[in-house]
Design a protein around this motif. Structure first.
Motif, PDB file in Angstrom:
ATOM      1  N   ARG B   9     -36.732  36.253 -17.126  1.00  0.00           N
ATOM      2  CA  ARG B   9     -35.785  35.373 -16.448  1.00  0.00           C
ATOM      3  C   ARG B   9     -34.409  36.017 -16.360  1.00  0.00           C
ATOM      4  NH1 ARG B   9     -36.490  30.005 -15.914  1.00  0.00           N
ATOM      5  NH2 ARG B   9     -34.704  30.312 -14.537  1.00  0.00           N
ATOM      6  N   HIS B  10     -34.112  36.841 -17.338  1.00  0.00           N
ATOM      7  CA  HIS B  10     -32.832  37.553 -17.349  1.00  0.00           C
ATOM      8  C   HIS B  10     -33.098  39.003 -17.730  1.00  0.00           C
ATOM      9  CE1 HIS B  10     -30.571  33.743 -17.196  1.00  0.00           C
ATOM     10  NE2 HIS B  10     -31.511  33.293 -17.996  1.00  0.00           N
ATOM     11  N   GLU B  11     -32.338  39.902 -17.106  1.00  0.00           N
ATOM     12  CA  GLU B  11     -32.472  41.323 -17.402  1.00  0.00           C
ATOM     13  C   GLU B  11     -31.089  41.952 -17.335  1.00  0.00           C
ATOM     14  OE1 GLU B  11     -35.765  43.445 -17.513  1.00  0.00           O
ATOM     15  OE2 GLU B  11     -34.165  44.442 -18.619  1.00  0.00           O
ATOM     16  N   VAL B  12     -30.780  42.717 -18.370  1.00  0.00           N
ATOM     17  CA  VAL B  12     -29.521  43.468 -18.361  1.00  0.00           C
ATOM     18  C   VAL B  12     -29.883  44.941 -18.425  1.00  0.00           C
ATOM     19  CG1 VAL B  12     -27.338  43.916 -19.518  1.00  0.00           C
ATOM     20  CG2 VAL B  12     -28.290  41.606 -19.518  1.00  0.00           C
ATOM     21  N   ALA B  13     -29.352  45.717 -17.494  1.00  0.00           N
ATOM     22  CA  ALA B  13     -29.673  47.138 -17.432  1.00  0.00           C
ATOM     23  C   ALA B  13     -28.397  47.961 -17.352  1.00  0.00           C
ATOM     24  CB  ALA B  13     -30.556  47.420 -16.218  1.00  0.00           C
ATOM     25  N   GLU B  14     -28.497  49.174 -17.839  1.00  0.00           N
ATOM     26  CA  GLU B  14     -27.398  50.128 -17.676  1.00  0.00           C
ATOM     27  C   GLU B  14     -27.575  50.815 -16.329  1.00  0.00           C
ATOM     28  OE1 GLU B  14     -25.516  49.488 -21.357  1.00  0.00           O
ATOM     29  OE2 GLU B  14     -24.894  50.853 -19.758  1.00  0.00           O
ATOM     30  N   LYS B  15     -26.488  51.216 -15.738  1.00  0.00           N
ATOM     31  CA  LYS B  15     -26.544  51.959 -14.468  1.00  0.00           C
ATOM     32  C   LYS B  15     -27.459  53.165 -14.619  1.00  0.00           C
ATOM     33  CE  LYS B  15     -23.677  54.643 -11.309  1.00  0.00           C
ATOM     34  NZ  LYS B  15     -22.331  55.160 -11.027  1.00  0.00           N
ATOM     35  N   GLY B  16     -28.370  53.348 -13.664  1.00  0.00           N
ATOM     36  CA  GLY B  16     -29.263  54.491 -13.683  1.00  0.00           C
ATOM     37  C   GLY B  16     -30.625  54.217 -14.305  1.00  0.00           C
ATOM     38  N   GLN B  17     -30.765  53.091 -14.959  1.00  0.00           N
ATOM     39  CA  GLN B  17     -32.049  52.740 -15.560  1.00  0.00           C
ATOM     40  C   GLN B  17     -33.053  52.330 -14.501  1.00  0.00           C
ATOM     41  OE1 GLN B  17     -30.661  49.901 -18.866  1.00  0.00           O
ATOM     42  NE2 GLN B  17     -32.748  50.399 -19.468  1.00  0.00           N
ATOM     43  N   THR B  18     -34.311  52.321 -14.909  1.00  0.00           N
ATOM     44  CA  THR B  18     -35.391  51.780 -14.080  1.00  0.00           C
ATOM     45  C   THR B  18     -35.786  50.423 -14.638  1.00  0.00           C
ATOM     46  OG1 THR B  18     -36.263  53.948 -13.492  1.00  0.00           O
ATOM     47  CG2 THR B  18     -37.772  52.074 -13.337  1.00  0.00           C
ATOM     48  N   ILE B  19     -35.864  49.435 -13.781  1.00  0.00           N
ATOM     49  CA  ILE B  19     -36.307  48.129 -14.242  1.00  0.00           C
ATOM     50  C   ILE B  19     -37.469  47.651 -13.376  1.00  0.00           C
ATOM     51  CG2 ILE B  19     -34.034  47.490 -15.155  1.00  0.00           C
ATOM     52  CD1 ILE B  19     -35.110  45.557 -12.245  1.00  0.00           C
ATOM     53  N   ILE B  20     -38.330  46.867 -13.982  1.00  0.00           N
ATOM     54  CA  ILE B  20     -39.500  46.320 -13.275  1.00  0.00           C
ATOM     55  C   ILE B  20     -39.507  44.813 -13.466  1.00  0.00           C
ATOM     56  CG2 ILE B  20     -42.008  46.241 -13.124  1.00  0.00           C
ATOM     57  CD1 ILE B  20     -42.058  49.141 -14.051  1.00  0.00           C
ATOM     58  N   LEU B  21     -39.486  44.110 -12.360  1.00  0.00           N
ATOM     59  CA  LEU B  21     -39.577  42.658 -12.371  1.00  0.00           C
ATOM     60  C   LEU B  21     -40.997  42.256 -11.994  1.00  0.00           C
ATOM     61  CD1 LEU B  21     -36.237  41.844 -10.496  1.00  0.00           C
ATOM     62  CD2 LEU B  21     -36.607  42.383 -12.913  1.00  0.00           C
ATOM     63  N   LYS B  22     -41.454  41.153 -12.578  1.00  0.00           N
ATOM     64  CA  LYS B  22     -42.843  40.758 -12.379  1.00  0.00           C
ATOM     65  C   LYS B  22     -42.956  39.367 -11.742  1.00  0.00           C
ATOM     66  CE  LYS B  22     -44.156  43.373 -16.488  1.00  0.00           C
ATOM     67  NZ  LYS B  22     -42.961  43.483 -17.305  1.00  0.00           N
ATOM     68  N   CYS B  23     -44.023  39.189 -11.007  1.00  0.00           N
ATOM     69  CA  CYS B  23     -44.247  37.913 -10.320  1.00  0.00           C
ATOM     70  C   CYS B  23     -45.738  37.602 -10.282  1.00  0.00           C
ATOM     71  CB  CYS B  23     -43.692  37.967  -8.904  1.00  0.00           C
ATOM     72  SG  CYS B  23     -44.065  36.505  -7.890  1.00  0.00           S
ATOM     73  N   GLU B  24     -46.070  36.362 -10.608  1.00  0.00           N
ATOM     74  CA  GLU B  24     -47.445  35.878 -10.443  1.00  0.00           C
ATOM     75  C   GLU B  24     -47.410  34.744  -9.426  1.00  0.00           C
ATOM     76  OE1 GLU B  24     -49.525  35.051 -14.160  1.00  0.00           O
ATOM     77  OE2 GLU B  24     -48.137  36.399 -15.177  1.00  0.00           O
ATOM     78  N   PRO B  25     -48.053  34.913  -8.269  1.00  0.00           N
ATOM     79  CA  PRO B  25     -48.004  33.891  -7.225  1.00  0.00           C
ATOM     80  C   PRO B  25     -48.899  32.701  -7.546  1.00  0.00           C
ATOM     81  CG  PRO B  25     -49.442  35.669  -6.550  1.00  0.00           C
ATOM     82  CD  PRO B  25     -48.836  36.089  -7.860  1.00  0.00           C
ATOM     83  N   VAL B  26     -48.809  31.682  -6.752  1.00  0.00           N
ATOM     84  CA  VAL B  26     -49.700  30.539  -6.856  1.00  0.00           C
ATOM     85  C   VAL B  26     -51.104  31.009  -6.508  1.00  0.00           C
ATOM     86  CG1 VAL B  26     -50.283  28.274  -5.919  1.00  0.00           C
ATOM     87  CG2 VAL B  26     -47.883  28.882  -6.291  1.00  0.00           C
ATOM     88  N   SER B  27     -52.055  30.606  -7.301  1.00  0.00           N
ATOM     89  CA  SER B  27     -53.434  31.016  -7.082  1.00  0.00           C
ATOM     90  C   SER B  27     -53.920  30.604  -5.689  1.00  0.00           C
ATOM     91  CB  SER B  27     -54.332  30.367  -8.139  1.00  0.00           C
ATOM     92  OG  SER B  27     -55.687  30.696  -7.921  1.00  0.00           O
ATOM     93  N   GLY B  28     -54.494  31.550  -4.972  1.00  0.00           N
ATOM     94  CA  GLY B  28     -55.027  31.252  -3.649  1.00  0.00           C
ATOM     95  C   GLY B  28     -54.078  31.517  -2.504  1.00  0.00           C
ATOM     96  N   HIS B  29     -52.823  31.766  -2.806  1.00  0.00           N
ATOM     97  CA  HIS B  29     -51.869  32.075  -1.731  1.00  0.00           C
ATOM     98  C   HIS B  29     -52.052  33.514  -1.265  1.00  0.00           C
ATOM     99  CE1 HIS B  29     -48.694  28.705  -2.519  1.00  0.00           C
ATOM    100  NE2 HIS B  29     -49.892  28.247  -2.226  1.00  0.00           N
ATOM    101  N   ASN B  30     -52.006  33.701   0.058  1.00  0.00           N
ATOM    102  CA  ASN B  30     -52.227  35.038   0.613  1.00  0.00           C
ATOM    103  C   ASN B  30     -50.950  35.844   0.801  1.00  0.00           C
ATOM    104  OD1 ASN B  30     -55.047  34.801   0.944  1.00  0.00           O
ATOM    105  ND2 ASN B  30     -54.740  33.592   2.795  1.00  0.00           N
ATOM    106  N   ASP B  31     -49.844  35.141   0.903  1.00  0.00           N
ATOM    107  CA  ASP B  31     -48.582  35.822   1.211  1.00  0.00           C
ATOM    108  C   ASP B  31     -47.658  35.832   0.003  1.00  0.00           C
ATOM    109  OD1 ASP B  31     -48.445  34.328   4.529  1.00  0.00           O
ATOM    110  OD2 ASP B  31     -49.452  36.144   3.812  1.00  0.00           O
ATOM    111  N   LEU B  32     -46.964  36.947  -0.171  1.00  0.00           N
ATOM    112  CA  LEU B  32     -46.014  37.064  -1.272  1.00  0.00           C
ATOM    113  C   LEU B  32     -44.748  37.733  -0.762  1.00  0.00           C
ATOM    114  CD1 LEU B  32     -46.585  37.731  -4.940  1.00  0.00           C
ATOM    115  CD2 LEU B  32     -44.935  39.216  -3.754  1.00  0.00           C
ATOM    116  N   PHE B  33     -43.623  37.191  -1.204  1.00  0.00           N
ATOM    117  CA  PHE B  33     -42.310  37.647  -0.746  1.00  0.00           C
ATOM    118  C   PHE B  33     -41.415  37.961  -1.941  1.00  0.00           C
ATOM    119  CE2 PHE B  33     -42.899  36.043   3.598  1.00  0.00           C
ATOM    120  CZ  PHE B  33     -43.875  35.084   3.397  1.00  0.00           C
ATOM    121  N   TRP B  34     -40.606  38.977  -1.791  1.00  0.00           N
ATOM    122  CA  TRP B  34     -39.514  39.257  -2.721  1.00  0.00           C
ATOM    123  C   TRP B  34     -38.193  39.126  -1.956  1.00  0.00           C
ATOM    124  CZ3 TRP B  34     -39.632  39.814  -7.888  1.00  0.00           C
ATOM    125  CH2 TRP B  34     -40.828  40.165  -8.510  1.00  0.00           C
TER     126      TRP B  34
END
Lengths: 112, 112
Positions: B9-34
């Motif tokens: 829900r919250h992420e703090v990163a230093e400049k230059g870092q790599t971060i990965i955000l995760k998402c689990e969609p509603v089951s059965g939905h075909n479309d996903l947006f970021w």
């Protein structure tokens, strides 16, 4: 290209008063039209949608919106607002099968 | 039914870092947006997947942003390397038909 404009960045109304939030779209044909609401620290939730037919559509929590082709508008209305309606409201449009384009949002504050 | 889940829900990163955000969609939905949401730019589409295939990749975000949909129930958004201007709320949404979008609560990213 399609676009959507919400001319009012902020709207303040008294509890119990009526409400209208304005939305204008730019597209030659009739697009799909939506209103979403975002409460603090939450994602957006759909209030209502218009695809075709009756230009007045009903949504959740007493909200309704009216589509006007002549005016290229899709204004959101509520007869009597409650303090819990305070949130940011987004109008969104999709045309020709494309993804949704969101307006810049209108922040609604309901005063006691 | 479970809604869209986003972690963290919250992420703090230093400049230059790599971060990965995760998402689990509603089951059965075909479309996903970021989306990225900031006060100044509003909602900006980063990526759109239909049935796990990338349909739109939000042009301006190509160089450091990469979204993937590894399977129908999980998606990631990688930002590499992060910059302070990436500080924003990142929203994931899923949809059964590209229009009625169901949003997660978002990840608030702060890049120092």
């Amino acid at each position: 290209a399609q676009s959507v404009t919400q001319p009012d960045a902020r709207v303040t109304v008294s509890e119990g008063a009526s409400l209208q939030l304005r939305c204008k779209y730019s597209y030659s044909a009739t697009p799909y039209l939506f209103w979403y609401v975002q409460y603090p620290r939450q994602g957006l939730q759909m209030l209502l949608k218009y695809y075709s037919g009756d230009p007045v559509v009903q949504g959740v929590n007493g909200f309704e919106a009216e589509f006007s082709k002549s005016d290229s508008s899709f204004h959101l209305r509520k007869a009597s607002v409650h303090w819990s309606d305070s949130a940011v409201y987004f109008c969104a449009v999709s045309a020709n099968g494309n993804v949704l384009y969101f307006g810049s949002g209108t922040k609604l504050t309901v005063e006691p | 039914d479970a809604g869209v889940t986003q972690t963290p829900r919250h992420e703090v990163a230093e400049k230059g870092q790599t971060i990965i955000l995760k998402c689990e969609p509603v089951s059965g939905h075909n479309d996903l947006f970021w989306y990225r949401q900031t006060k100044i730019q509003g909602l900006e589409l980063l990526s759109y997947f239909r049935s796990k295939s990338l349909m739109e990749d939000g042009g301006a975000f190509k160089d450091r942003f990469k979204a993937e949909m590894l399977n129908s129930s999980f998606s990631t958004l990688k930002i590499q390397p992060t910059e302070p201007k990436d500080s924003a709320v990142y929203l994931c949404a899923s949809s059964p038909d590209r229009y009625e979008q169901y949003f997660g609560p978002g990840t608030r990213l702060t890049v120092l």
